[in-house]
Design a protein around this motif. Structure first.
Motif, PDB file in Angstrom:
ATOM      1  N   ALA A 252     -12.968  -6.575 -55.123  1.00 43.80           N
ATOM      2  CA  ALA A 252     -11.887  -5.645 -55.462  1.00 43.80           C
ATOM      3  C   ALA A 252     -12.314  -4.838 -56.671  1.00 43.80           C
ATOM      4  CB  ALA A 252     -10.587  -6.392 -55.753  1.00 43.80           C
ATOM      5  N   ARG A 253     -11.637  -3.725 -56.903  1.00 42.18           N
ATOM      6  CA  ARG A 253     -11.909  -2.930 -58.087  1.00 42.18           C
ATOM      7  C   ARG A 253     -11.492  -3.680 -59.344  1.00 42.18           C
ATOM      8  NH1 ARG A 253     -12.596   2.400 -58.354  1.00 42.18           N
ATOM      9  NH2 ARG A 253     -13.009   1.808 -60.515  1.00 42.18           N
ATOM     10  N   GLU A 254     -12.085  -3.268 -60.464  1.00 41.22           N
ATOM     11  CA  GLU A 254     -11.790  -3.918 -61.731  1.00 41.22           C
ATOM     12  C   GLU A 254     -10.400  -3.507 -62.232  1.00 41.22           C
ATOM     13  OE1 GLU A 254     -13.262   0.081 -63.055  1.00 41.22           O
ATOM     14  OE2 GLU A 254     -13.261  -1.210 -61.299  1.00 41.22           O
ATOM     15  N   SER A 255      -9.888  -4.287 -63.186  1.00 42.46           N
ATOM     16  CA  SER A 255      -8.587  -3.990 -63.774  1.00 42.46           C
ATOM     17  C   SER A 255      -8.599  -2.607 -64.404  1.00 42.46           C
ATOM     18  CB  SER A 255      -8.251  -5.040 -64.835  1.00 42.46           C
ATOM     19  OG  SER A 255      -7.035  -4.738 -65.476  1.00 42.46           O
ATOM     20  N   SER A 257      -8.259   0.263 -62.647  1.00 47.09           N
ATOM     21  CA  SER A 257      -8.538   1.303 -61.658  1.00 47.09           C
ATOM     22  C   SER A 257      -7.293   1.565 -60.813  1.00 47.09           C
ATOM     23  CB  SER A 257      -9.696   0.887 -60.749  1.00 47.09           C
ATOM     24  OG  SER A 257      -9.257  -0.019 -59.758  1.00 47.09           O
ATOM     25  N   THR A 259      -7.279   2.127 -57.653  1.00 45.88           N
ATOM     26  CA  THR A 259      -7.385   1.397 -56.390  1.00 45.88           C
ATOM     27  C   THR A 259      -6.862  -0.024 -56.538  1.00 45.88           C
ATOM     28  OG1 THR A 259      -9.271   2.741 -55.698  1.00 45.88           O
ATOM     29  CG2 THR A 259      -8.996   0.616 -54.601  1.00 45.88           C
ATOM     30  N   ARG A 260      -7.174  -0.674 -57.653  1.00 47.20           N
ATOM     31  CA  ARG A 260      -6.651  -2.031 -57.868  1.00 47.20           C
ATOM     32  C   ARG A 260      -5.140  -1.992 -58.074  1.00 47.20           C
ATOM     33  NH1 ARG A 260      -9.437  -6.922 -59.715  1.00 47.20           N
ATOM     34  NH2 ARG A 260      -7.910  -8.462 -60.403  1.00 47.20           N
ATOM     35  N   ASP A 261      -4.650  -1.018 -58.827  1.00 45.12           N
ATOM     36  CA  ASP A 261      -3.202  -0.895 -59.011  1.00 45.12           C
ATOM     37  C   ASP A 261      -2.507  -0.684 -57.664  1.00 45.12           C
ATOM     38  OD1 ASP A 261      -3.496  -1.193 -61.732  1.00 45.12           O
ATOM     39  OD2 ASP A 261      -3.377   0.953 -62.180  1.00 45.12           O
ATOM     40  N   LEU A 263      -3.638  -1.637 -54.696  1.00 43.59           N
ATOM     41  CA  LEU A 263      -3.717  -2.910 -53.976  1.00 43.59           C
ATOM     42  C   LEU A 263      -2.573  -3.829 -54.406  1.00 43.59           C
ATOM     43  CD1 LEU A 263      -5.106  -5.198 -52.340  1.00 43.59           C
ATOM     44  CD2 LEU A 263      -6.582  -5.579 -54.328  1.00 43.59           C
ATOM     45  N   ASN A 264      -2.331  -3.902 -55.701  1.00 43.37           N
ATOM     46  CA  ASN A 264      -1.231  -4.735 -56.198  1.00 43.37           C
ATOM     47  C   ASN A 264       0.116  -4.240 -55.689  1.00 43.37           C
ATOM     48  OD1 ASN A 264      -1.953  -7.037 -57.816  1.00 43.37           O
ATOM     49  ND2 ASN A 264      -2.876  -5.625 -59.279  1.00 43.37           N
ATOM     50  N   ILE A 275      -3.647 -11.390 -57.345  1.00 42.29           N
ATOM     51  CA  ILE A 275      -5.078 -11.374 -57.052  1.00 42.29           C
ATOM     52  C   ILE A 275      -5.735 -12.569 -57.724  1.00 42.29           C
ATOM     53  CG2 ILE A 275      -7.238 -10.098 -57.348  1.00 42.29           C
ATOM     54  CD1 ILE A 275      -5.613  -7.520 -57.204  1.00 42.29           C
ATOM     55  N   GLY A 281     -14.919  -8.483 -59.253  1.00 44.54           N
ATOM     56  CA  GLY A 281     -14.603  -7.114 -59.634  1.00 44.54           C
ATOM     57  C   GLY A 281     -15.818  -6.210 -59.541  1.00 44.54           C
TER      58      GLY A 281
END
Length: 541
Positions: A252-255, A257, A259-261, A263-264, A275, A281
Motif C-alpha cells: 500500500a502507499r505510505e502514510s 498519500s 491513495t492511502r487516504d 483506501l482508508n 490497515i 509501504g
C-alpha cells in the motif's frame, strides 16, 4: 501455518535485493522475528518506528519492531513497539513565480504534460525543466520577447500538498483526494462551502483505485469486504479467496498519500477495518504495480494511471453485479472506487496571475481535450457504444419488477433502445465531488449544445433512484424530479442555446436499472443519478 510478516517468500525477496543492490556503505540486512524473511538493501533513514529501505520497487518501509537489523548503519533497537501513526516529514517547496505541491500521480506524471500543452497556448512560449524528485522540479517558460516565468513543483503526497497550500508555501495543491472540512477551514473561514463558493476547488480529471495482483493468484474479481480484510491482515492466503494455497503479500502507499487516504475512506472505514502493520509501504503509485509484478502472490491498490501491466481485478458486489476498472465506468461513476483529481488554489492566487491562468486552462474545453489526448479521463463528453447499453437494458428486462413498474419498464426500453449514452452523469447528492462535478458538467454540456454539436437530436435526462420505494410510484416521481432539476441546471449553466435545433426532455424510471447493490452505502451513492442519452429528434416524434 504461520505466515511471515510481511508475507513475502524469503528466498525470492533476498535474491532480488542482493542481485540489484550495489555495495552501499549504509547497507543493512533485515530479518523478521520469526526468521522467515530476510531482506538486504540500503538504509535511507529511520522514520519514527519504521526503517526506510531502498529497493528495486522503490522505497519500502518496514516496522522496526517487527524485524532485527544487522549492519553498521542499524539504529538501536526500539524499547517497545509504538503503533501510533507517524506524520510524514515535509519537504521545502522550491519557490518560483508559482509554487505547486501535491500527489505524485499529478506532480510527477500529469504536470509535465500539462505544462507542455499549456506553454503552447501562450504565443511563442517554450518550456524547460530541471530538478529531481527529491529537491523538486523547476519549470521555466520563456516567450519570444525573452520574458521568463518560473514554476516550481514538489511531490510529497496529498496531505503535504494541502498543508503547503494552507501555510502559503504553495499557490496550487494538485491532489488525489478532496480536502477535509478541517483542512478547508484552515484555508478559509467557512470550510468547504466557502472554499467551493470562492472557486478555490476544481475537479481536473477522474481516476480510480484499482486492485492489482500478479497472474499467479488465479482470480479475476474480488469483493470490497474481502479487500478490507486482506489489508487488515485477516485474510492472509489466496485460498480463502478461491485462489491457490499461496501467502498474500500486501503493498500500500505510505502514510500521507492521497491513495492511502482513499483506501482508508472507500474500503477500510466502511467495513470498520484498519490497515495492518504488516502491510508494506511503497512511496509511489507506480511502485505499487512494480512491487506486485516483482513478488508472486502479492496484491496492492494503486491509481488507474499506474497499473503498469499488473492484473487489475474486477469488483464483485454481494448481489452479483460486477464493475470493471474501465474509463467510461469511471467517467460516469459506475465504478465503485472512482475518485477525482483536484486542484486547490490559495485565495490570493485564484483570480489573477499565472496560477489562475493555469487552472482556467485545465477547466477549459481545450484543456480537457488535452488531458484526454494525454490518456487521462477528463470531462470531455464521450459516448458509449449501443451494444453495451443494450446488454444493460436486457439485464433490466431479465429481472421483472413489481407489477406496478412493468409499464414504466416497457417505456424505458422503448425510449432508450435506439438512444446513445453520453458521459455526463449527475449525482449532485454524492459526497464524491458530486456538486462540483455537476456544475462543471452542466456548463460543459451547455457549451456543447450552444456550439451545435447536438443539433437535430433530443437529449434525454434520465433519472434513477437507489431502490424500489414502498409505493413504486414514489421512486418514479423522485427520479423525474431529479431529472427536471438537472435540465434546469443545464439551461442556466452556460451560453444561451434556445435557438439551436435540439430538445431537452426529462424522464424518470426509479429503481429500474440499478448499477450497484440497492440499499448499500455504495449503492445509494451510485444508483441515484441522472444520465444523459441522445437520439435523433425523429425518434421522439
Amino acid at each position: 501455518m504461520k505466515s511471515s510478516p510481511p508475507a513475502i517468500t524469503a528466498g525470492l525477496l533476498a535474491l532480488l535485493w542482493t542481485a540489484f543492490q550495489p555495495a552501499f556503505a549504509d547497507n543493512v540486512r533485515l530479518q523478521s522475528l520469526d526468521g522467515l524473511m530476510s531482506v538486504e538493501g540500503e538504509l535511507i533513514s529511520v522514520d519514527g518506528d519504521e526503517l526506510v529501505v531502498a529497493t528495486v520497487v522503490g522505497t519500502v518501509r518496514f516496522p522496526q519492531a517487527k524485524v532485527e537489523c544487522f549492519g553498521a548503519a542499524c539504529p538501536p533497537p526500539p524499547e517497545a513497539e509504538d503503533t501510533a501513526p507517524q506524520d510524514e516529514p515535509q519537504a521545502d517547496v522550491p519557490r518560483g513565480d508559482v509554487a505547486i505541491s501535491g500527489s505524485d500521480i499529478l506532480i510527477e506524471r500529469m504536470l509535465p504534460d500539462v505544462l507542455d500543452h499549456f506553454s503552447r497556448t501562450r504565443a511563442g512560449s517554450s518550456l524547460s525543466r530541471g530538478g529531481d524528485d527529491q529537491a523538486g522540479w523547476r519549470y521555466t517558460m520563456t516567450n519570444e520577447a525573452g520574458a521568463v516565468i518560473s514554476l516550481a513543483a514538489i511531490s510529497g503526497g496529498a496531505r503535504q500538498g494541502i498543508e503547503d497550500l494552507i501555510s502559503g508555501r504553495a499557490d496550487i495543491a494538485l491532489v488525489s483526494r478532496p480536502m477535509t472540512e478541517t483542512e478547508a477551514g484552515r484555508l478559509l473561514d467557512g470550510g468547504l462551502t466557502a472554499v467551493r463558493a470562492a472557486g478555490l476547488e476544481s475537479v481536473l480529471a477522474t481516476d480510480g483505485l484499482v486492485i492489482v495482483t500478479d497472474s499467479s493468484v488465479g482470480i479475476s474479481s474480488i469483493r470490497l469486504g474481502d479487500i478490507a480484510r486482506v489489508f487488515a491482515g485477516k485474510i492472509t492466503n489466496w485460498e480463502a479467496l478461491g485462489g491457490p494455497n499461496l501467502p498474500i503479500t500486501v503493498f500500500a502507499r505510505e502514510s500521507g498519500s492521497g491513495t492511502r487516504d482513499a483506501l482508508n475512506a472507500a474500503i477500510m472505514q466502511p467495513y470498520d477495518e484498519d490497515i495492518s502493520q504488516r502491510v508494506i509501504g511503497v512511496d509511489s503509485d507506480r511502485g505499487i504495480a512494480d512491487a506486485v509484478l516483482a513478488f508472486p502472490g502479492s496484491i496492492g491498490v494503486t491509481s488507474f494511471y499506474a497499473t503498469a501491466g499488473a492484473r487489475a481485478l474486477e469488483l464483485e458486489e454481494p448481489c452479483g453485479l460486477f464493475a470493471a476498472p474501465e474509463p467510461f465506468a469511471m467517467q460516469t461513476g459506475r465504478y465503485p472506487l472512482t475518485r477525482h483529481l483536484y486542484a486547490y488554489t490559495r485565495p490570493d492566487a485564484a483570480t489573477d496571475g499565472l496560477a489562475a491562468e493555469l487552472i482556467r486552462y485545465l477547466q477549459s474545453q481545450e484543456g480537457q481535450e488535452a488531458l484526454s489526448e494525454m490518456g487521462y479521463i477528463g470531462h470531455r463528453i464521450t459516448r458509449e457504444g449501443l451494444e453495451n447499453q443494450r446488454v444493460r437494458l436486457a439485464e433490466a428486462v431479465a429481472t421483472p419488477p413489481q407489477e406496478a413498474l412493468l409499464e414504466p419498464l416497457r417505456e424505458m426500453v422503448e425510449t432508450l433502445i435506439a438512444a446513445e449514452r453520453i458521459s455526463p452523469t449527475f449525482r449532485p447528492y454524492s459526497e464524491n465531488g458530486g456538486d462540483v462535478l455537476a456544475k462543471a458538467d452542466a456548463r460543459r454540456l451547455a457549451e456543447e449544445i450552444a456550439a451545435g454539436r447536438f443539433d437535430g437530436r433530443e437529449l434525454l435526462f434520465v433519472g434513477f433512484t437507489d431502490e424500489f420505494a414502498a409505493a413504486p410510484e414514489d421512486g418514479l416521481v423522485r427520479a423525474q424530479a431529479d431529472a427536471l432539476a438537472v435540465v434546469a441546471q443545464v439551461r442556466g449553466a452556460g451560453p444561451d442555446f434556445e435557438g439551436r435545433n435540439v430538445a431537452l426532455r426529462a424522464v424518470g424510471y426509479g429503481g429500474l436499472s440499478p448499477l450497484a447493490c440497492s440499499g448499500t452505502p455504495i449503492g445509494k451513492d451510485i444508483n441515484r443519478r441522472v444520465e444523459v442519452w441522445s437520439r435523433p429528434l425523429a425518434e421522439s416524434q
